[in-house]
Design a protein around this motif. Structure first.
Motif, PDB file in Angstrom:
ATOM      1  N   VAL A 111       0.872  -1.173   0.000  1.00  0.00           N
ATOM      2  CA  VAL A 111       0.000   0.000   0.000  1.00  0.00           C
ATOM      3  C   VAL A 111       0.904   1.217   0.000  1.00  0.00           C
ATOM      4  CG1 VAL A 111      -1.772   1.293   1.216  1.00  0.00           C
ATOM      5  CG2 VAL A 111      -1.841  -1.196   1.235  1.00  0.00           C
ATOM      6  N   ALA A 112       0.680   2.144  -0.910  1.00  0.00           N
ATOM      7  CA  ALA A 112       1.514   3.335  -1.020  1.00  0.00           C
ATOM      8  C   ALA A 112       0.649   4.513  -1.425  1.00  0.00           C
ATOM      9  CB  ALA A 112       2.634   3.123  -2.041  1.00  0.00           C
ATOM     10  N   GLY A 113       1.048   5.701  -0.949  1.00  0.00           N
ATOM     11  CA  GLY A 113       0.292   6.894  -1.286  1.00  0.00           C
ATOM     12  C   GLY A 113       0.880   8.127  -0.651  1.00  0.00           C
ATOM     13  N   PRO A 114       0.249   9.282  -0.854  1.00  0.00           N
ATOM     14  CA  PRO A 114       0.751  10.531  -0.275  1.00  0.00           C
ATOM     15  C   PRO A 114       0.515  10.584   1.227  1.00  0.00           C
ATOM     16  CG  PRO A 114      -1.324  10.918  -1.414  1.00  0.00           C
ATOM     17  CD  PRO A 114      -0.946   9.493  -1.696  1.00  0.00           C
ATOM     18  N   ILE A 115       1.430  11.259   1.932  1.00  0.00           N
ATOM     19  CA  ILE A 115       1.269  11.413   3.383  1.00  0.00           C
ATOM     20  C   ILE A 115       0.114  12.350   3.684  1.00  0.00           C
ATOM     21  CG2 ILE A 115       2.386  12.234   5.492  1.00  0.00           C
ATOM     22  CD1 ILE A 115       5.036  11.335   4.323  1.00  0.00           C
ATOM     23  N   ASN A 116       0.063  13.476   3.006  1.00  0.00           N
ATOM     24  CA  ASN A 116      -1.024  14.432   3.170  1.00  0.00           C
ATOM     25  C   ASN A 116      -2.092  14.171   2.119  1.00  0.00           C
ATOM     26  OD1 ASN A 116       0.443  15.771   5.243  1.00  0.00           O
ATOM     27  ND2 ASN A 116       1.578  16.934   3.686  1.00  0.00           N
ATOM     28  N   HIS A 117      -3.311  14.555   2.458  1.00  0.00           N
ATOM     29  CA  HIS A 117      -4.418  14.347   1.527  1.00  0.00           C
ATOM     30  C   HIS A 117      -4.210  15.180   0.269  1.00  0.00           C
ATOM     31  CE1 HIS A 117      -8.406  13.585  -0.021  1.00  0.00           C
ATOM     32  NE2 HIS A 117      -8.625  14.892  -0.105  1.00  0.00           N
ATOM     33  N   ASN A 118      -4.252  14.510  -0.860  1.00  0.00           N
ATOM     34  CA  ASN A 118      -4.095  15.167  -2.146  1.00  0.00           C
ATOM     35  C   ASN A 118      -5.145  14.608  -3.089  1.00  0.00           C
ATOM     36  OD1 ASN A 118      -3.330  16.307  -4.569  1.00  0.00           O
ATOM     37  ND2 ASN A 118      -1.143  15.825  -4.341  1.00  0.00           N
ATOM     38  N   PRO A 119      -6.123  15.422  -3.491  1.00  0.00           N
ATOM     39  CA  PRO A 119      -7.192  14.892  -4.360  1.00  0.00           C
ATOM     40  C   PRO A 119      -6.689  14.411  -5.707  1.00  0.00           C
ATOM     41  CG  PRO A 119      -7.301  17.293  -4.194  1.00  0.00           C
ATOM     42  CD  PRO A 119      -6.298  16.849  -3.179  1.00  0.00           C
ATOM     43  N   GLU A 120      -5.516  14.871  -6.132  1.00  0.00           N
ATOM     44  CA  GLU A 120      -4.985  14.450  -7.424  1.00  0.00           C
ATOM     45  C   GLU A 120      -4.265  13.108  -7.351  1.00  0.00           C
ATOM     46  OE1 GLU A 120      -2.525  17.546  -8.875  1.00  0.00           O
ATOM     47  OE2 GLU A 120      -4.159  18.998  -9.109  1.00  0.00           O
ATOM     48  N   GLU A 121      -4.005  12.608  -6.146  1.00  0.00           N
ATOM     49  CA  GLU A 121      -3.316  11.338  -5.977  1.00  0.00           C
ATOM     50  C   GLU A 121      -4.187  10.379  -5.196  1.00  0.00           C
ATOM     51  OE1 GLU A 121       1.162  11.377  -5.443  1.00  0.00           O
ATOM     52  OE2 GLU A 121       0.653  13.337  -4.617  1.00  0.00           O
ATOM     53  N   THR A 122      -4.087   9.124  -5.517  1.00  0.00           N
ATOM     54  CA  THR A 122      -4.846   8.090  -4.829  1.00  0.00           C
ATOM     55  C   THR A 122      -3.889   7.106  -4.165  1.00  0.00           C
ATOM     56  OG1 THR A 122      -4.936   6.723  -6.824  1.00  0.00           O
ATOM     57  CG2 THR A 122      -6.757   8.266  -6.452  1.00  0.00           C
ATOM     58  N   ILE A 123      -4.393   6.445  -3.165  1.00  0.00           N
ATOM     59  CA  ILE A 123      -3.612   5.402  -2.504  1.00  0.00           C
ATOM     60  C   ILE A 123      -3.671   4.138  -3.354  1.00  0.00           C
ATOM     61  CG2 ILE A 123      -3.433   3.949  -0.458  1.00  0.00           C
ATOM     62  CD1 ILE A 123      -4.478   6.232   1.187  1.00  0.00           C
ATOM     63  N   VAL A 124      -2.516   3.613  -3.688  1.00  0.00           N
ATOM     64  CA  VAL A 124      -2.412   2.447  -4.567  1.00  0.00           C
ATOM     65  C   VAL A 124      -2.178   1.207  -3.707  1.00  0.00           C
ATOM     66  CG1 VAL A 124      -1.123   1.366  -6.440  1.00  0.00           C
ATOM     67  CG2 VAL A 124      -1.484   3.849  -6.440  1.00  0.00           C
ATOM     68  N   GLY A 125      -2.999   0.212  -3.906  1.00  0.00           N
ATOM     69  CA  GLY A 125      -2.853  -1.056  -3.203  1.00  0.00           C
ATOM     70  C   GLY A 125      -2.807  -2.210  -4.179  1.00  0.00           C
ATOM     71  N   ASN A 126      -1.941  -3.160  -3.924  1.00  0.00           N
ATOM     72  CA  ASN A 126      -1.871  -4.338  -4.782  1.00  0.00           C
ATOM     73  C   ASN A 126      -1.381  -5.528  -3.976  1.00  0.00           C
ATOM     74  OD1 ASN A 126       1.171  -4.274  -4.940  1.00  0.00           O
ATOM     75  ND2 ASN A 126       0.743  -2.354  -6.015  1.00  0.00           N
ATOM     76  N   ALA A 127      -1.576  -6.694  -4.527  1.00  0.00           N
ATOM     77  CA  ALA A 127      -1.169  -7.937  -3.871  1.00  0.00           C
ATOM     78  C   ALA A 127      -0.723  -8.927  -4.936  1.00  0.00           C
ATOM     79  CB  ALA A 127      -2.307  -8.522  -3.033  1.00  0.00           C
ATOM     80  N   GLN A 128       0.210  -9.778  -4.539  1.00  0.00           N
ATOM     81  CA  GLN A 128       0.757 -10.769  -5.465  1.00  0.00           C
ATOM     82  C   GLN A 128       0.829 -12.122  -4.771  1.00  0.00           C
ATOM     83  OE1 GLN A 128       4.447  -9.869  -7.764  1.00  0.00           O
ATOM     84  NE2 GLN A 128       5.247 -11.704  -6.786  1.00  0.00           N
ATOM     85  N   PHE A 129       0.142 -13.092  -5.341  1.00  0.00           N
ATOM     86  CA  PHE A 129       0.168 -14.459  -4.819  1.00  0.00           C
ATOM     87  C   PHE A 129       1.058 -15.294  -5.727  1.00  0.00           C
ATOM     88  CE2 PHE A 129      -1.421 -18.831  -4.928  1.00  0.00           C
ATOM     89  CZ  PHE A 129      -1.333 -19.165  -3.578  1.00  0.00           C
ATOM     90  N   ARG A 130       2.010 -16.013  -5.147  1.00  0.00           N
ATOM     91  CA  ARG A 130       3.013 -16.733  -5.940  1.00  0.00           C
ATOM     92  C   ARG A 130       3.095 -18.188  -5.496  1.00  0.00           C
ATOM     93  NH1 ARG A 130       8.553 -15.405  -8.193  1.00  0.00           N
ATOM     94  NH2 ARG A 130       9.889 -17.212  -7.788  1.00  0.00           N
ATOM     95  N   TRP A 131       3.169 -19.061  -6.505  1.00  0.00           N
ATOM     96  CA  TRP A 131       3.447 -20.484  -6.273  1.00  0.00           C
ATOM     97  C   TRP A 131       4.757 -20.822  -6.957  1.00  0.00           C
ATOM     98  CZ3 TRP A 131       4.209 -24.414  -9.821  1.00  0.00           C
ATOM     99  CH2 TRP A 131       4.333 -25.700  -9.285  1.00  0.00           C
ATOM    100  N   GLN A 132       5.636 -21.460  -6.219  1.00  0.00           N
ATOM    101  CA  GLN A 132       6.974 -21.804  -6.706  1.00  0.00           C
ATOM    102  C   GLN A 132       7.150 -23.309  -6.598  1.00  0.00           C
ATOM    103  OE1 GLN A 132      10.148 -19.061  -5.500  1.00  0.00           O
ATOM    104  NE2 GLN A 132      11.398 -20.834  -4.968  1.00  0.00           N
ATOM    105  N   SER A 133       7.546 -23.953  -7.689  1.00  0.00           N
ATOM    106  CA  SER A 133       7.594 -25.413  -7.704  1.00  0.00           C
ATOM    107  C   SER A 133       8.687 -25.954  -6.788  1.00  0.00           C
ATOM    108  CB  SER A 133       7.815 -25.924  -9.136  1.00  0.00           C
ATOM    109  OG  SER A 133       9.083 -25.504  -9.628  1.00  0.00           O
ATOM    110  N   ASP A 134       9.837 -25.314  -6.756  1.00  0.00           N
ATOM    111  CA  ASP A 134      10.960 -25.762  -5.941  1.00  0.00           C
ATOM    112  C   ASP A 134      11.305 -24.655  -4.957  1.00  0.00           C
ATOM    113  OD1 ASP A 134      13.323 -26.653  -4.810  1.00  0.00           O
ATOM    114  OD2 ASP A 134      14.154 -27.402  -6.687  1.00  0.00           O
TER     115      ASP A 134
END
Length: 426
Positions: free
Chosen positions: A82-105
């Motif tokens: 989760v990343a975004g501006p410290i102060n409220h800025n209507p021109e910027e939004t808080i970006v959230g993402n997630a990554q699920f990973r499966w690894q064979s070895d």
């Protein structure tokens, strides 16, 4: 020694060196290296990217990252940010993402499937890679599953094939659903000869017909690098590189990783603790335009940046970088709990505006589980449950010399798997 046995007292313990693990090793970018061109990762590029970017938070912004994997199934893990501006800025939004990973070895990160979800484009992205070390061949694909709108043919997916050995890497990516005007999307060839590494990359951006695209030097990049070191962070390394990118930009860079020891005068430590391993990194990058057209389009003719980092112990890291327009410093504190917990703060001085802005970061991680260990610097007898080795120190503690370890000779048998060099594939 005879006096010790005759008096019934045990011999004094051997001198020990504290060997803290690196803050972030292996780097997260190494987990997806098979999805990228080797040309974009070699020549010290990955190390420089980590040095110039890690813990330097964007000014007036915060970032939070949680990296977890279940104890019952180490083949899967989840990374949420989760990343975004410290102060409220209507021109910027808080970006959230997630990554699920499966690894064979568990020990080989080169064959995996992951799903990436985000509140920005792409909304759902699937990436997959299969690599066969025995033959050196691999195949990979990046497929945007959900997008608000698909503008270009690349939005329908990218596929690639590669071959890799300890001295050669060659591969290409294609856009399977294109009309053929962008075939291949890019291609690379990198070869290593002793300490020299040379490579070339083709990315068709200019020209309409195939013959015109291949002859246009703006579609080609080439680089050469000279490197020393084993590839393990417990051994010093040095890399110097020269690159001509797209026949318009000349890039010179160097990166040096040093493993040094200093004395320990800590009343909280035992008497046999005589030193601690520190990690010091330097990096420099100079970019100069060799194209008059670029200089005339308000693009800076040349720029540079220099950075350094110092990991004093297992808990503290200090980094700084300087450029022509701004300077930044970053401080990071890490607690080696399970999972580990890292707090970071960076300050950026914009010399054009005369302003200083701050950024903050929080990181929780149990994917990389290095531990804080102690090793006998003579490497004659290690404590039973301690495996980390490091470059030996050269001072003397009392009458017993502190000798150099055998990591330089390439003996990594006692080193944890995450700290061993990756020599099987370039």
């Amino acid at each position: 020694m005879g006096n010790w046995w005759s008096s019934g007292e045990p011999p004094p313990p051997p001198p020990m060196v504290l060997v803290p693990p690196l803050f972030d090793f292996p780097p997260l970018a190494a987990r997806t290296r098979m999805l990228e061109s080797s040309y974009d990762l070699l020549f010290g590029k990955l190390a420089l990217r980590c040095l110039f970017e890690d813990y330097f938070e964007e000014a007036k912004h915060f970032s939070t990252r949680i990296m977890l994997k279940p104890i019952d199934d180490p083949h899967v893990d989840l990374i949420a940010t989760v990343a975004g501006p410290i102060n409220h800025n209507p021109e910027e939004t808080i970006v959230g993402n997630a990554q699920f990973r499966w690894q064979s070895d568990v020990d080989d990160p080169h064959t995996f499937v992951d799903l990436f979800v985000s509140n920005t484009e792409p909304i759902l992205l699937m990436r997959s890679c299969a690599y066969y070390p025995k033959f050196g061949f691999g195949a990979f694909g990046i497929f945007p599953v959900l997008l608000k709108q698909r503008v270009s043919s690349e939005d329908y997916g990218v596929m690639g094939l590669r071959y890799g050995s300890s001295n050669l890497s060659v591969g290409a990516t294609i856009i399977p659903f294109s009309a053929g005007d962008e075939f291949p999307r890019n291609a690379w060839l990198v070869s290593k000869m002793g300490r020299l590494t040379a490579g070339v990359q083709y990315e068709p951006k200019f020209g309409c017909k195939d013959e015109a695209r291949y002859k246009n030097l703006a579609n080609w990049s080439c680089a050469i690098g000279y490197g020393l070191g084993s590839g393990s962070p417990l051994s010093p390394s040095f890399n110097f590189g020269l690159e001509l990118a797209k026949n318009s930009q000349f890039i010179a860079s160097f990166y040096q990783h040093m493993v040094v020891q200093r004395r320990v005068k800590n009343p909280l430590e035992e008497d046999e603790i005589v030193g601690i391993t520190n990690y010091v990194d330097f990096g420099f990058e100079l970019q100069t335009s060799v194209d008059d057209d670029m200089s005339s389009n308000n693009i800076p003719d040349s720029t540079f940046q220099i950075a350094a980092s110092w990991q004093a112990n297992k808990n503290f890291l200090v980094k700084g970088k300087v450029g022509p327009l701004s300077s930044s410093i970053a401080l990071a504190f890490k607690s080696w709990w399970k999972p580990s917990f890292t707090l970071s703060m960076s300050a950026t001085r914009d010399r054009t505006k005369g302003e200083t802005a701050y950024g903050f970061g929080i990181n929780v991680d149990n994917i990389r589980e290095a531990s804080y260990q102690r090793a006998d610097p003579n490497f004659v007898m290690l404590t039973p449950n301690k495996e980390h080795l490091a470059e030996g120190i050269h001072w003397k503690s009392g009458k017993r010399p502190v000798l150099q370890s055998d990591v330089n000779s390439g003996n990594f048998d006692g080193v944890p798997k995450e700290l061993r060099p990756l020599n099987k594939i370039l």
